[in-house]
Design an enzyme around this catalytic site. Structure first.
Site, short mmCIF file in Angstrom:
data_model
loop_
_atom_site.label_atom_id
_atom_site.label_comp_id
_atom_site.label_asym_id
_atom_site.label_seq_id
_atom_site.Cartn_x
_atom_site.Cartn_y
_atom_site.Cartn_z
N LYS A 190 59.03 -2.89 54.18
CA LYS A 190 60.49 -2.87 54.24
C LYS A 190 61.07 -2.16 53.01
O LYS A 190 62.17 -1.61 53.08
CB LYS A 190 61.04 -4.30 54.31
CG LYS A 190 60.61 -5.09 55.54
CD LYS A 190 61.07 -4.47 56.84
CE LYS A 190 59.96 -3.86 57.63
NZ LYS A 190 60.40 -3.21 58.88
N ARG A 236 69.89 14.74 50.18
CA ARG A 236 70.24 15.87 51.03
C ARG A 236 71.74 15.93 51.30
O ARG A 236 72.21 16.73 52.10
CB ARG A 236 69.47 15.78 52.35
CG ARG A 236 67.96 15.91 52.17
CD ARG A 236 67.21 15.38 53.36
NE ARG A 236 67.47 16.18 54.55
CZ ARG A 236 67.42 15.71 55.80
NH1 ARG A 236 67.14 14.43 56.00
NH2 ARG A 236 67.65 16.50 56.82
N LYS A 251 73.65 13.87 52.93
CA LYS A 251 74.00 13.48 54.30
C LYS A 251 74.51 12.03 54.26
O LYS A 251 73.97 11.14 54.94
CB LYS A 251 72.81 13.64 55.23
CG LYS A 251 72.39 15.10 55.39
CD LYS A 251 71.29 15.27 56.42
CE LYS A 251 70.93 16.74 56.59
NZ LYS A 251 72.00 17.54 57.18
N HIS A 287 73.79 0.60 58.32
CA HIS A 287 72.48 1.08 57.87
C HIS A 287 72.07 0.35 56.60
O HIS A 287 70.94 -0.14 56.48
CB HIS A 287 72.56 2.59 57.64
CG HIS A 287 71.37 3.17 56.93
ND1 HIS A 287 70.29 3.69 57.59
CD2 HIS A 287 71.10 3.31 55.61
CE1 HIS A 287 69.41 4.14 56.71
NE2 HIS A 287 69.88 3.91 55.50
N HIS A 292 71.40 -3.47 57.14
CA HIS A 292 70.12 -3.71 57.80
C HIS A 292 68.95 -3.54 56.85
O HIS A 292 68.11 -4.43 56.71
CB HIS A 292 69.96 -2.76 58.98
CG HIS A 292 68.63 -2.86 59.64
ND1 HIS A 292 68.24 -3.96 60.37
CD2 HIS A 292 67.57 -2.02 59.67
CE1 HIS A 292 67.02 -3.79 60.83
NE2 HIS A 292 66.58 -2.62 60.41
N TYR A 324 57.43 11.04 65.40
CA TYR A 324 58.46 11.94 65.92
C TYR A 324 59.18 12.65 64.77
O TYR A 324 59.37 13.87 64.80
CB TYR A 324 59.47 11.15 66.76
CG TYR A 324 60.74 11.93 67.03
CD1 TYR A 324 60.79 12.88 68.03
CD2 TYR A 324 61.87 11.75 66.24
CE1 TYR A 324 61.94 13.63 68.26
CE2 TYR A 324 63.02 12.48 66.45
CZ TYR A 324 63.05 13.41 67.47
OH TYR A 324 64.19 14.15 67.67
N THR A 347 64.75 5.57 72.40
CA THR A 347 65.77 4.54 72.51
C THR A 347 65.40 3.52 73.59
O THR A 347 65.54 2.32 73.39
CB THR A 347 67.13 5.17 72.84
OG1 THR A 347 67.45 6.14 71.85
CG2 THR A 347 68.23 4.11 72.86
N GLN A 359 62.75 1.26 72.27
CA GLN A 359 63.28 0.31 71.31
C GLN A 359 64.04 -0.83 72.00
O GLN A 359 63.94 -1.99 71.61
CB GLN A 359 64.18 1.04 70.31
CG GLN A 359 63.38 1.94 69.36
CD GLN A 359 64.24 2.99 68.68
OE1 GLN A 359 65.24 3.45 69.24
NE2 GLN A 359 63.86 3.38 67.48
N ARG A 393 79.26 14.94 78.34
CA ARG A 393 80.53 15.55 78.00
C ARG A 393 80.35 16.88 77.31
O ARG A 393 81.07 17.84 77.55
CB ARG A 393 81.31 14.58 77.10
CG ARG A 393 82.52 14.02 77.75
CD ARG A 393 83.45 13.25 76.85
NE ARG A 393 83.17 13.27 75.43
CZ ARG A 393 82.72 12.23 74.76
NH1 ARG A 393 82.41 11.13 75.38
NH2 ARG A 393 82.56 12.29 73.46
#
Length: 329
Positions: free
Chosen positions: A123, A136, A138, A146, A149, A186, A207, A210, A263
């Site tokens: 963890k 980076r 971002k 995020h 968690h 991945y 997804t 998961q 969309r």
């Protein structure tokens, strides 16, 4: 007031010394919850305050090589932990319906406890996901969810190692580690560059996998409401609630992600069918495939107006707005 403090101290010492698993007391960061708590709080502060401030006036780092190596190591580490969970219980006779914790000093019992500690340690290695986002620049990926968690999980797993290192709820760690194998593999391939994109066509199935994982966790944990089992009920409820929370987040992401993709395709078709130099908004998928996360839940709504051409001349107008992201890994 003094008696209240004294009682709290005595209760804390009784919890740590008499109600925990004595086998793990001398292991790294297991004697007290405070080192783990301090690291988690420091991580939260760095992620939301210090890190972005340090990078504010710096150019983003090019970390392609680092990301490839990091994701390779995380894939291998997850494979090893998964194997250890199998060999210390789940492939050696663990009962899927009810599995008490083996608190003995038997080789198998100690092996499972050590595996739980390594899962706890993993963890902390996942903190690098956030560090790489910040380096980076971002920062939009470093959402509050995020950080919560990643910041909470080490302490949550610490409690499991301290009081119940093995047994029923390690099924959660077994499944989660398997998902991490697939996920980090991945991201490793994605970080190698566009020429490798054809090998990861199965991105959208991550997804689904998961979501299935968390459904299995919910059913596996909550079956103990109907079965007599010598396993701490508090941990069963705690892990089951994790399953509910994360399933809800993934379901929301799944619906939004693929509705958004539909969309986007429709808008692109509309743009291609319009002439005369009009500027049409094009929905761009800015979810960078090279980002990292334990379980990566990203929802991006990004309306981006591409450079528009009128009479063969680029007017140079690009406007980005309405960027919202949830990432919880």
């Amino acid at each position: 007031m003094t008696s209240v403090v004294t009682n709290l101290v005595h209760s804390y010492r009784d919890l740590m010394d008499n109600q925990s698993d004595s086998r793990v007391n001398d292991w790294a960061m297991m004697s007290s919850p405070f080192p783990t708590l301090a690291i988690c709080l420091s991580y939260a502060y760095f992620s939301k305050v210090l890190g972005p401030k340090l990078m504010e006036n710096r150019k983003p780092f090019d970390l392609r090589g680092v990301l490839i190596m990091y994701n390779f190591l995380q894939t291998f580490f997850s494979m090893w932990i998964f194997y250890e969970y199998l060999m210390s219980g789940w492939a050696k006779g663990y009962n899927i319906h009810c599995q008490p914790v083996d608190y003995s000093s038997s080789p198998m019992g100690l092996r499972m406890a050590r595996t739980c500690w390594w899962y706890y340690f993993s963890k902390f290695t996942e903190f690098f996901d956030t560090l790489f986002f910040i380096l980076r620049k971002k920062n939009q990926h470093v959402s509050t969810l995020h950080v919560i968690h990643h910041g909470v999980m080490p302490f949550s797993v610490w409690m499991g190692v301290k009081f119940a290192p093995g047994g029923h709820s390690t099924f959660f760690a077994l499944l989660n580690t398997f998902v991490h194998i697939v996920m980090y593999f991945y991201y490793m391939v994605a970080a190698m560059g566009p020429q490798f994109q054809k090998y990861i066509w199965w991105k959208k199935y991550l997804t689904t996998m998961q979501m299935i994982q968390f459904v299995m966790i919910m059913f596996h944990q909550f079956q103990l409401f109907f079965i007599e089992c010598n396993y701490p009920r508090g941990f069963m409820i705690w892990i089951g609630l994790h399953g509910i929370l994360f399933f809800g987040l993934f379901s929301d992401f799944y619906k939004t992600k693929y509705t958004y993709d539909s969309r986007k395709k429709s808008m692109k078709k509309m743009q291609n069918g319009i002439s005369g130099g009009a500027c049409m908004p094009v929905l761009e998928d800015n979810d960078n495939a090279t980002h990292n996360g334990v379980s990566s839940y990203t929802t991006i709504y990004n309306k981006e107006y591409n450079s528009c051409y009128s009479n063969g001349t680029n007017n140079g107008y690009v406007a980005n707005n309405n960027i919202t992201e949830k990432k919880l890994a």
